[in-house]
Structures are given as C-alpha cells and as structure tokens.
Write an enzyme that holds these catalytic residues in place. Structure first.
Site, PDB file in Angstrom:
ATOM      1  N   CYS A  71       1.669  -1.278  -0.026  1.00 18.55           N
ATOM      2  CA  CYS A  71      -0.112   0.235   0.340  1.00 18.55           C
ATOM      3  C   CYS A  71       0.871   1.134   0.161  1.00 18.55           C
ATOM      4  O   CYS A  71       2.392   1.574  -0.453  1.00 18.55           O
ATOM      5  CB  CYS A  71      -0.694  -0.383   1.287  1.00 18.55           C
ATOM      6  N   ASP A 130      -8.304   3.626   1.715  1.00 18.90           N
ATOM      7  CA  ASP A 130      -7.743   3.484   2.379  1.00 18.90           C
ATOM      8  C   ASP A 130      -7.894   4.234   3.437  1.00 18.90           C
ATOM      9  O   ASP A 130      -7.781   5.211   4.221  1.00 18.90           O
ATOM     10  CB  ASP A 130      -6.401   4.720   2.209  1.00 18.90           C
ATOM     11  N   ASN A 152       2.229   1.653   4.412  1.00 18.69           N
ATOM     12  CA  ASN A 152       2.640  -0.192   5.289  1.00 18.69           C
ATOM     13  C   ASN A 152       2.409  -0.149   6.395  1.00 18.69           C
ATOM     14  O   ASN A 152       2.435  -0.074   7.268  1.00 18.69           O
ATOM     15  CB  ASN A 152       4.085  -0.312   5.131  1.00 18.69           C
ATOM     16  N   CYS A 168      -1.454   0.611   7.369  1.00 18.80           N
ATOM     17  CA  CYS A 168      -2.802   0.145   7.159  1.00 18.80           C
ATOM     18  C   CYS A 168      -3.243  -1.134   7.062  1.00 18.80           C
ATOM     19  O   CYS A 168      -3.202  -1.858   6.743  1.00 18.80           O
ATOM     20  CB  CYS A 168      -3.924   1.195   7.628  1.00 18.80           C
ATOM     21  N   ARG A 169      -3.029  -0.871   4.588  1.00 24.41           N
ATOM     22  CA  ARG A 169      -4.080  -1.892   4.373  1.00 24.41           C
ATOM     23  C   ARG A 169      -2.972  -3.554   4.384  1.00 24.41           C
ATOM     24  O   ARG A 169      -3.644  -4.332   4.394  1.00 24.41           O
ATOM     25  CB  ARG A 169      -4.614  -1.320   3.393  1.00 24.41           C
ATOM     26  N   SER A 170      -1.494  -3.127   3.547  1.00 21.29           N
ATOM     27  CA  SER A 170      -0.709  -3.465   3.520  1.00 21.29           C
ATOM     28  C   SER A 170      -0.492  -4.761   4.311  1.00 21.29           C
ATOM     29  O   SER A 170      -1.124  -6.203   4.468  1.00 21.29           O
ATOM     30  CB  SER A 170       0.160  -3.676   2.803  1.00 21.29           C
TER      31      SER A 170
END
Length: 145
Positions: free
Chosen positions: A9, A120, A12, A14-16
């Site tokens: 993301c 995000d 690095n 939150c999402r990934s």
C-alpha cells in the site's frame, strides 16, 4: 505454486500489514510480507486503530514493522499485491528489466465486491469495512493458489 506474496500500500501502516496478517492467518504455509511505496513510516508498527480493528478479528499485527517497497522485491516474491492503482503504478515503475513477477490488485480476488481498490482507512477512518474487503480478497486469493 505461489509461495511468497508481498502486499503493498502507500505507507505500510494500514492496508498492507492488515492484508499480510489476515492472509498469514488464513494460509500459514505461504510466506507473506508487506511494504509501502512511500518511506514515511519505515520501522514503525501498524497504525493503532488498524491494529485494534484487526485484533477484534483475532489478527495480531503488533510484530509487523513498515518498510519501503524496493526493486529487489521482484526477486524475493512470486506475487506482488497492490491495494490500489496508484500503488500498482509505483510498483511497476520500479520493475527491473526482464522481471516477470506478476503485480495484481487485491480487489481482483474479490470481484463480487464491486470495488476496484481497497480504500485507505487512514483517510476514510472505516477500518471495519477495509478489513471486510481484505478478508474477502484474501479468501479469493487463497482459492487461486
């Protein structure tokens, strides 16, 4: 068979890392990591609200630390998963000549969601919906392995 997957993301945090944690729990036999296309948060743990939301789903992200995506990741992983088109473009811009490592959008594995990217939650503040989509895409990815 794909044995090494990298989730990417922007920062690095939150999402990934959430995708890494969810997929590790779902497929412990597959080596996973995560990275960000930007270096702002390198060395930092995932964003606390994301950690809390993941923890409520029995996914522990506390040991993960942010790092920046590097061209060498094309050598180290069999599949690279981007959270949105901007991440995908940034990843492909670093692709070394001749490298064929596939780069896919995570939402490609959740076509029934109708989403073309993983929003995000750092900006949307909707950590639960983000995790719902990540879990759905993770299930779809598992089926393809």
């Amino acid at each position: 068979m794909t044995k090494r997957i990298l989730f990417v993301c922007l920062g690095n945090i939150c999402r990934s890392p959430a995708a890494e944690g969810v997929f590790r729990a779902l497929c412990p036999e597959v080596a996973c990591d995560s990275a960000g296309t930007a270096s702002w948060h390198s060395g930092k743990p995932p964003y606390e609200p994301m950690q809390e939301a993941a923890h409520r789903r029995n996914v522990d992200l506390s040991a993960l630390r942010a790092r920046q995506f590097a061209a060498s990741d094309f050598d180290d992983f069999d599949l690279i998963i981007a959270m949105d088109d901007s991440n995908l473009e940034d990843i492909d811009a670093l692709r070394p000549k001749g490298h064929k490592t596939p780069v896919k959008l995570f939402t490609d594995y959740a076509p029934q969601s109708g989403m073309d990217h993983v929003p995000d939650p750092y900006y949307t503040r909707d950590f639960e919906s983000c995790l719902d989509l990540i879990e759905e895409a993770a299930q779809g990815l598992k089926i393809t392995l």
